[in-house]
Design an enzyme around this catalytic site. Structure first.
Site, PDB file in Angstrom:
ATOM      1  N   ARG A 145       2.413  54.491   7.752  1.00  0.00           N
ATOM      2  CA  ARG A 145       1.574  54.990   6.766  1.00  0.00           C
ATOM      3  C   ARG A 145       1.145  56.480   7.186  1.00  0.00           C
ATOM      4  O   ARG A 145       1.802  57.260   8.291  1.00  0.00           O
ATOM      5  CB  ARG A 145       0.164  54.562   7.117  1.00  0.00           C
ATOM      6  CG  ARG A 145       0.087  53.283   6.833  1.00  0.00           C
ATOM      7  CD  ARG A 145      -1.570  52.489   7.231  1.00  0.00           C
ATOM      8  NE  ARG A 145      -1.573  51.055   6.821  1.00  0.00           N
ATOM      9  CZ  ARG A 145      -1.245  50.089   7.658  1.00  0.00           C
ATOM     10  NH1 ARG A 145      -1.013  50.496   9.059  1.00  0.00           N
ATOM     11  NH2 ARG A 145      -1.757  48.927   7.320  1.00  0.00           N
ATOM     12  N   LYS A 169      -4.184  50.745  11.539  1.00  0.00           N
ATOM     13  CA  LYS A 169      -5.586  50.283  11.377  1.00  0.00           C
ATOM     14  C   LYS A 169      -6.359  49.501  12.261  1.00  0.00           C
ATOM     15  O   LYS A 169      -5.795  48.974  13.045  1.00  0.00           O
ATOM     16  CB  LYS A 169      -5.679  49.654  10.026  1.00  0.00           C
ATOM     17  CG  LYS A 169      -5.354  50.409   8.597  1.00  0.00           C
ATOM     18  CD  LYS A 169      -5.345  49.755   7.534  1.00  0.00           C
ATOM     19  CE  LYS A 169      -5.052  50.433   6.254  1.00  0.00           C
ATOM     20  NZ  LYS A 169      -5.475  49.874   5.100  1.00  0.00           N
ATOM     21  N   HIS A 238       2.942  57.057   0.363  1.00  0.00           N
ATOM     22  CA  HIS A 238       2.728  55.533   0.403  1.00  0.00           C
ATOM     23  C   HIS A 238       4.064  55.095  -0.585  1.00  0.00           C
ATOM     24  O   HIS A 238       4.229  53.810  -0.391  1.00  0.00           O
ATOM     25  CB  HIS A 238       1.488  55.117  -0.186  1.00  0.00           C
ATOM     26  CG  HIS A 238       0.794  53.949   0.232  1.00  0.00           C
ATOM     27  ND1 HIS A 238       0.489  53.795   1.494  1.00  0.00           N
ATOM     28  CD2 HIS A 238       0.667  52.834  -0.210  1.00  0.00           C
ATOM     29  CE1 HIS A 238      -0.219  52.691   1.917  1.00  0.00           C
ATOM     30  NE2 HIS A 238       0.263  51.902   0.653  1.00  0.00           N
ATOM     31  N   ARG A 241       6.558  54.451   1.903  1.00  0.00           N
ATOM     32  CA  ARG A 241       6.197  53.085   2.447  1.00  0.00           C
ATOM     33  C   ARG A 241       6.597  51.894   1.552  1.00  0.00           C
ATOM     34  O   ARG A 241       7.323  50.815   1.993  1.00  0.00           O
ATOM     35  CB  ARG A 241       4.797  53.113   2.906  1.00  0.00           C
ATOM     36  CG  ARG A 241       4.334  51.828   3.475  1.00  0.00           C
ATOM     37  CD  ARG A 241       2.892  51.987   4.141  1.00  0.00           C
ATOM     38  NE  ARG A 241       2.137  50.742   4.275  1.00  0.00           N
ATOM     39  CZ  ARG A 241       2.069  50.017   5.614  1.00  0.00           C
ATOM     40  NH1 ARG A 241       2.918  50.666   6.496  1.00  0.00           N
ATOM     41  NH2 ARG A 241       1.355  49.122   5.630  1.00  0.00           N
ATOM     42  N   HIS A 264       0.951  44.850   8.380  1.00  0.00           N
ATOM     43  CA  HIS A 264      -0.079  44.073   7.585  1.00  0.00           C
ATOM     44  C   HIS A 264      -0.846  42.839   8.410  1.00  0.00           C
ATOM     45  O   HIS A 264      -0.341  42.194   9.177  1.00  0.00           O
ATOM     46  CB  HIS A 264       0.582  43.651   6.387  1.00  0.00           C
ATOM     47  CG  HIS A 264       1.167  44.364   5.330  1.00  0.00           C
ATOM     48  ND1 HIS A 264       2.200  44.084   4.453  1.00  0.00           N
ATOM     49  CD2 HIS A 264       0.635  45.618   5.307  1.00  0.00           C
ATOM     50  CE1 HIS A 264       1.957  45.210   3.638  1.00  0.00           C
ATOM     51  NE2 HIS A 264       1.285  46.138   3.893  1.00  0.00           N
ATOM     52  N   TYR A 273       5.847  42.800  -2.298  1.00  0.00           N
ATOM     53  CA  TYR A 273       7.011  43.328  -2.472  1.00  0.00           C
ATOM     54  C   TYR A 273       8.063  42.292  -2.687  1.00  0.00           C
ATOM     55  O   TYR A 273       9.179  42.615  -3.421  1.00  0.00           O
ATOM     56  CB  TYR A 273       7.422  44.044  -0.981  1.00  0.00           C
ATOM     57  CG  TYR A 273       6.539  45.026  -0.647  1.00  0.00           C
ATOM     58  CD1 TYR A 273       6.533  46.038  -1.394  1.00  0.00           C
ATOM     59  CD2 TYR A 273       5.723  44.916   0.314  1.00  0.00           C
ATOM     60  CE1 TYR A 273       5.580  47.201  -0.738  1.00  0.00           C
ATOM     61  CE2 TYR A 273       4.821  45.855   0.582  1.00  0.00           C
ATOM     62  CZ  TYR A 273       4.726  47.144  -0.002  1.00  0.00           C
ATOM     63  OH  TYR A 273       3.970  48.066   0.349  1.00  0.00           O
TER      64      TYR A 273
END
Length: 292
Positions: A145, A169, A238, A241, A264, A273
């Site tokens: 990210r 995150k 992004h 990404r 994730h 995806y």
């Protein structure tokens, strides 16, 4: 009953005037709908089926899922108020599900566009160009990210094991392997950086004043250089990404492995995806098969 609710929004909830108008319009539209079905119906006597019929009629008129869910939310708020105020005995909106929003497929660059950008486009030997190409290659090679890239320090890169340590995150760390090509690019960038700029911190990527690069600086850099090979509307970190994940799956990477590389929490997030790669597969079939 609607006016009582609107007074509640105005005086107790102190909602914005436009919010009050919007809620009022939604409720009067619903009232007009059920009165058209049966003039004897009221807010106290409608049931969940009537609400579902109302939603279906909006879908038939071409209203988006977002618009319908907003109106359903207004109706739910109204019934919560009416129930607590003793104006109705039951809430027919409880348990009614709104339509699912259509998930937009993530935008990404084609592999040949990335190859052109990294291998064929002319790059200068100055610090800005070396830094820009290294950042683009890092995004494309790791799928990290924007926030993760700008927070990288020199010590985040383990050249011995070819791993980059990323703080994702909720401060979760993960290790991402990188290629020989990125190894060479990072070493060259750091050498030029240290020769030309006095750093004021341990940041891996610095601006021309030796300070850690900002989000806006990296976003501008990515947007500028992606426009050299692609005309897609969104040209952001992004998108790179998404491009990384799509390329990995197109080359038969394991979905669970891609999930870990991207950081994730849920496999469901990564599965978007697979839809992208399937869409690409369908286009390939349509273009190639003689009977398609």
């Amino acid at each position: 009953m609607i006016e009582e609710f609107l007074n509640y929004l105005k005086h107790e909830r102190r909602c914005a005037h436009l919010t009050q108008i919007g809620y009022g319009q939604d409720l009067y539209e619903f009232q007009a709908f059920f009165k058209h079905i049966d003039s004897q119906l009221s807010f106290e006597t409608v049931d969940a089926d009537i609400i579902r019929d109302w939603m279906e009629s909006m879908m038939d008129k071409g209203n988006s899922a977002t618009s319908i869910n907003r109106r359903l939310s207004a109706l739910r708020s109204f019934y919560r108020f009416a129930l607590s105020a003793g104006l109705v005995e039951k809430d027919p909106s409880h348990g009614v599900q709104g339509p699912k929003k259509n998930k937009t497929l993530p935008m990404f660059l084609k592999e040949r566009e990335m190859d052109r950008l990294l291998d064929e486009v002319e790059w200068g030997n100055d610090f800005s160009d070396i830094r820009a190409r290294t950042i683009l290659l890092l995004f494309y090679s790791t799928g990290m990210r924007l926030s993760e890239l700008i927070s990288l320090d020199d010590e985040s890169v383990d050249f011995t094991n070819r791993l980059v340590k990323v703080l994702g995150k909720r401060d979760k760390q993960r290790l991402i392997p990188f290629s020989d090509e990125l190894d060479v690019a990072l070493r060259h960038y750091m050498k030029v950086r240290d020769e030309q700029h006095a750093r004021h911190n341990h940041a891996l990527f610095v601006d021309n004043h030796g300070l850690r690069m900002s989000r806006n600086q990296v976003q501008y850099l990515v947007r500028k250089h992606l426009s050299r090979v692609s005309s897609i509307k969104k040209r952001s970190p992004h998108v790179l990404r998404h491009t990384f994940a799509t390329a990995m799956l197109n080359h038969e990477a394991n979905l669970e492995g891609v999930k870990k590389l991207l950081g994730h929490e849920s496999l469901a997030t990564t599965q978007i995806y697979t839809h992208t790669t399937f869409e690409q597969l369908k286009k390939t079939y349509d273009n190639a098969h003689p009977r398609a």
